[in-house]
Structure formats: C-alpha cells, structure tokens
Design a protein around this motif. Structure first.
Motif, PDB file in Angstrom:
ATOM      1  N   PRO A   1      11.218   5.102  -3.386  1.00 32.66           N
ATOM      2  CA  PRO A   1      10.146   5.005  -2.646  1.00 32.66           C
ATOM      3  C   PRO A   1       9.973   5.806  -1.256  1.00 32.66           C
ATOM      4  O   PRO A   1       8.814   6.171  -1.163  1.00 32.66           O
ATOM      5  CB  PRO A   1       9.950   3.381  -2.301  1.00 32.66           C
ATOM      6  N   GLU A   2      11.034   5.812  -0.602  1.00 35.11           N
ATOM      7  CA  GLU A   2      11.031   6.643   0.590  1.00 35.11           C
ATOM      8  C   GLU A   2      10.674   8.008   0.537  1.00 35.11           C
ATOM      9  O   GLU A   2       9.941   8.673   1.244  1.00 35.11           O
ATOM     10  CB  GLU A   2      12.515   6.428   1.489  1.00 35.11           C
TER      11      GLU A   2
ATOM     12  N   ARG B   1       9.537   9.517  -2.035  1.00 32.70           N
ATOM     13  CA  ARG B   1       8.161   9.492  -2.611  1.00 32.70           C
ATOM     14  C   ARG B   1       7.041   9.691  -1.676  1.00 32.70           C
ATOM     15  O   ARG B   1       6.420  10.650  -1.607  1.00 32.70           O
ATOM     16  CB  ARG B   1       8.033   7.983  -3.373  1.00 32.70           C
ATOM     17  N   ASP B   2       7.063   8.817  -0.471  1.00 33.06           N
ATOM     18  CA  ASP B   2       6.284   8.956   0.543  1.00 33.06           C
ATOM     19  C   ASP B   2       6.326  10.383   1.314  1.00 33.06           C
ATOM     20  O   ASP B   2       5.386  11.043   1.748  1.00 33.06           O
ATOM     21  CB  ASP B   2       6.367   7.801   1.634  1.00 33.06           C
ATOM     22  N   ARG B   3       7.569  10.620   1.436  1.00 35.02           N
ATOM     23  CA  ARG B   3       7.915  11.991   2.196  1.00 35.02           C
ATOM     24  C   ARG B   3       7.127  13.257   1.456  1.00 35.02           C
ATOM     25  O   ARG B   3       6.584  14.053   1.879  1.00 35.02           O
ATOM     26  CB  ARG B   3       9.365  12.083   2.218  1.00 35.02           C
TER      27      ARG B   3
ATOM     28  N   ILE C   1       4.762  12.984  -0.848  1.00 32.93           N
ATOM     29  CA  ILE C   1       3.374  12.815  -0.953  1.00 32.93           C
ATOM     30  C   ILE C   1       2.762  13.518   0.283  1.00 32.93           C
ATOM     31  O   ILE C   1       1.742  14.253   0.260  1.00 32.93           O
ATOM     32  CB  ILE C   1       2.629  11.364  -1.167  1.00 32.93           C
ATOM     33  N   ARG C   2       3.308  13.119   1.452  1.00 36.38           N
ATOM     34  CA  ARG C   2       3.025  13.680   2.720  1.00 36.38           C
ATOM     35  C   ARG C   2       3.150  15.174   2.726  1.00 36.38           C
ATOM     36  O   ARG C   2       2.232  15.833   3.087  1.00 36.38           O
ATOM     37  CB  ARG C   2       3.913  12.943   3.894  1.00 36.38           C
TER      38      ARG C   2
ATOM     39  N   GLU D   1       0.534   4.438  -6.513  1.00 38.36           N
ATOM     40  CA  GLU D   1       0.762   3.666  -5.036  1.00 38.36           C
ATOM     41  C   GLU D   1       1.248   4.846  -3.790  1.00 38.36           C
ATOM     42  O   GLU D   1       2.123   5.697  -4.125  1.00 38.36           O
ATOM     43  CB  GLU D   1       2.040   2.794  -5.108  1.00 38.36           C
ATOM     44  N   GLY D   2       0.630   4.527  -2.622  1.00 39.69           N
ATOM     45  CA  GLY D   2       0.674   5.825  -1.700  1.00 39.69           C
ATOM     46  C   GLY D   2      -0.086   6.796  -1.784  1.00 39.69           C
ATOM     47  O   GLY D   2       0.210   7.657  -0.599  1.00 39.69           O
TER      48      GLY D   2
END
Lengths: 241, 199
Positions: free
Chosen positions: B161-162, B164-166, B168-169, B188-189
């Motif tokens: 998850p962590e 993943r967010d990085r 996507i950003r 998600e995200g």
C-alpha cells in the motif's frame, strides 16, 4: 585443482608404464620422451614458424566461417525463404566428409591456404545452426517490448539478441574451434604446405619419430585450448549474461 | 492531438472478446486519462495491446489526428507498462531504463528511479530485485522516453500500500500532458479518471 592435477598425473603414469611395457619407441613413445622431443622442438625457430603458419590460417578460417554462418543465420531468421533455400546446402555441408573437402579444395585452390578454406567450411554449418536456434529462442515478449519502445536495431542486438545468443555461441564456438583445428591440421597433412604443423606431423610419421608426433599433437591441443579460452574470455566480456 | 479508437472488435476462437469498443481521447481535454474497468478475462489487455499497435483488431480503426505540438504526421509514440515486467533481467535498473531511448542519460535515469526505488537497488541486475521493485523499474522505463500516450496494464500489481501510493503519485506528477490509459482492477488511491467499462 589438486584433484585435477592428481588425475593428470595418474594418466601420465599409466602412459609411462604402458610405454615401458611395450618397450618400443616407434609403437608408443612415453611422456618423458615426448617432453624431451617437445623441448627440443620448442628451441627451434621452425617450430614457432609452423605454429604461426597454421594458427593464422586455421583461426582465419574459423573467423571467416563463423562470420558467414552468423550472417546466413541472421538472413534466415529475418526471411523464412532464405532458411528454406539454405537448408539443403547446410545439410550437405554438414554431411560431406572432411577428406572430400580437402581433396576438392586441394584441386581448386592449391595447398597454401587449404587449411583456411577447410576450417571455414567446417565451421559454417555449426555456427549457422546454433545462431539460428539462438535467434529463434529470443524471448518474443522482449522483442515486443523493443517494438513498442522503438528500440533501434543496434540496441536490440546489444540488449536482447546477444544475451539470448550467448549460451548457443558459448558451446558452438568451442565445438567449432576444436573442429576447425582437427580439420585444418588434417588438411595440412594431406595438402603438405611447407612449414605447417600438419607438415611437421607428416614428417614425424615418415621418419617414425613417434615422440615428435606426440609432441606436435600436444602442441595442437595446447594451441587450440589457449585460443579457445582467449575467445571465450573475450565473448564473456562483450556480452552481459 | 485526437486519438480515436473506433468500433474495435476482436474475436478469439470464435468468441467475441471485444465488441465494437469506442474511445476518443483529446489530449487537450482535462478528462484525457482513462481507466479501463472490467472483470479479468474480459479483454482489457487485448484492448491495450491493440491500442499500442502490437496486436491487430479484427475490425475497427484507430485514427490519430496530430496537433501542431505533436508534430503532424508522426506515428504515435507509446510508453507502456506491460502485464508482465518484460525487463532485461541481466541488466541493471538503470540500464533497463536507458536502453529504450538514447536520449535518456544515466544521470536522468538514476534521478527518476530514485523517486520510486532505493539507491542501492539501481545498479543491481534486475533479476536480483523483488517483484515490486521490478514493477517500479518497468513503470519508470515507460514514463521516461518522450511519448504521446501512456498505456499501463495493471501497473500496481505486487506493490504494498505505501509503495503503491508513492508510485501513483510518481505517475501522475511525471506524466505531464500525456494521456494515460490504465487497466487496473484495484482502483483505490487512483485519482479521478474517465472510466471505460468492458462488459
């Protein structure tokens, strides 16, 4: 390393014992006599001239044959009809006995660079077939990736094709080099170009100098082995695996 | 630039996988990014492959109207993340990124890779990296070359998850004006994107 050395020593002892048992230097010269003969030969200029003479021609033939085999394989890989057209030619080339090649080429081209032609012809089918197999086994997903990113051919060669070819070349070049030396020296024995290793071998046979014959044989094996190691080291440096 | 996929149809073994799919992307529009949705096996990957030009459709057409900015008449340049990573396993992360485009220098590749990957991983052969790390290398490889369109097939697979967010950003900040077509079962995200549902 120690184990390997012990195995070599074991077979040298067996060879020496066999020669002592036969007790006939014409039938079987022992390792001691062979080393003495080799030492005597090494100190002459003729010996080094013969090695250079044969190595230049045989290795020249090996490289020319390799390049032709690789180029033909590339053409066959790109165009299926080229592969179909070449198939009977390559099969014939593979099946023709070396002695037939030697005699035909002796008539056509004389004996001066006979070993070059013969070793080239022996190498072509081997490199052709292995290169073609290597090219065909290249990962199609990587080629697709290269197509999407529009990688130029030079980069595709360097990053995709060469690593895929490496295992095929590693084994086929070793086999091809051995075959080039065997057939090249056989061509020299038949063609008798002056100052060649094959000529040296033949002279040993004429004068029943079995120790010299063995010394020449060891020379051929060592020269081929050194050149093989050198070639594989260069190949390993050039291709990332 | 206007990219139009018209009536894309694909048939496999007599079964219609894609049936007259239409999609129009105007790169000047705010809604140029598209999220392909649909259950697995519905044909998302096939559609992306057709869009990337590596698979032919049985019928339909792709029309590209180039604007001045895109340099009229050129073929569509694509940055793609495949369903599998498709990396050159014996080469490093940096080499995997620089090999696809001679315009990408080592310095630039290192700089970009460091945004999503630890520095010590950059010069290792990628076969020594974890699946998630390899995925990130594949994403940077797709993002860096100059392209007109980004296509990503499940780019977030295998990422925690962590990370993943990085990632996507990273994608959203670095894609610039390029439209992004992404297939992802996990939304998600993800920022808001135009959705195209395959049924």
């Amino acid at each position: 390393m120690l184990k390997k050395s012990l195995i070599v020593v074991f077979w040298l002892v067996i060879w020496q014992l066999a020669s002592l048992l036969i007790h006939n230097n014409i039938m079987l010269a022992g390792p001691v006599n062979t080393i003495v003969a080799l030492k005597r030969m090494i100190l002459t200029g003729e010996y080094w001239h013969s090695i250079t003479f044969s190595a230049v021609r045989i290795m020249g033939g090996f490289f020319i044959g390799s390049i032709i085999g690789i180029l033909l394989a590339w053409l066959s890989y790109r165009e299926k009809y080229v592969e179909d057209v070449l198939k009977p030619f390559i099969t014939t080339l593979k099946a023709i006995p070396v002695a037939s090649f030697v005699i035909i080429l002796l008539i056509w081209a004389g004996n001066k660079i006979l070993s070059l032609y013969v070793s080239a012809l022996v190498v072509v089918p081997l490199l052709y077939l292995n290169t073609l197999s290597g090219l065909k086994s290249t990962d199609p997903k990587l080629l697709e990736m290269a197509e999407v990113f529009r990688m130029p051919m030079r980069r595709k060669l360097l990053y995709i094709y060469l690593p895929s070819l490496y295992p095929f070349w590693n084994s086929s070049l070793q086999a091809a080099l051995g075959m080039a030396w065997k057939s090249g020296v056989a061509a020299e024995v038949i063609g008798q170009p002056l100052g060649s290793v094959g000529n040296g071998l033949y002279q040993s046979k004429i004068y029943l100098e079995t120790a010299d014959l063995f010394a020449w044989t060891i020379t051929i094996i060592l020269t081929a082995l050194i050149l093989e190691k050198l070639m594989l080291a260069v190949l390993g440096k050039c291709i990332k695996t | 630039m206007l990219i139009q996929f018209r009536d894309i149809t694909k048939i496999y073994d007599g079964k219609k996988i894609l049936n007259r799919v239409n999609l129009s992307i105007d790169t000047a529009s705010d809604s140029k990014d598209v999220l392909l949705k649909g259950p697995s096996g519905i044909g998302k990957t096939t559609l992306l492959r057709i869009m990337a030009g590596i698979e032919n459709s049985d019928s339909g057409s792709i029309e590209i109207t180039m604007g001045e900015a895109a340099g009229g008449g050129k073929k569509l340049r694509i940055g793609m993340v495949f369903q599998e990573n498709r990396l050159l396993e014996q080469f490093s992360a940096v080499e995997n990124v620089t090999c696809v485009d001679s315009m990408i220098s080592r310095t630039r590749a290192v700089e970009e890779l460091k945004k999503v990957l630890e520095e010590e991983a950059l010069d290792k052969p990628v076969r020594e990296l974890s699946g998630g790390m390899q995925r990130r290398v594949a994403i940077v490889r797709a993002m860096l070359p100059a392209s007109d369109l980004l296509i990503m097939d499940e780019p977030l697979t295998g990422l925690d998850p962590e990370t993943r967010d990085r990632v996507i950003r990273y994608i959203m900040e670095n894609k610039g004006r390029r439209p992004l077509i992404m297939a992802s079962h996990d939304t998600e995200g993800l920022p808001r994107m135009r959705e195209l549902a395959l049924v």
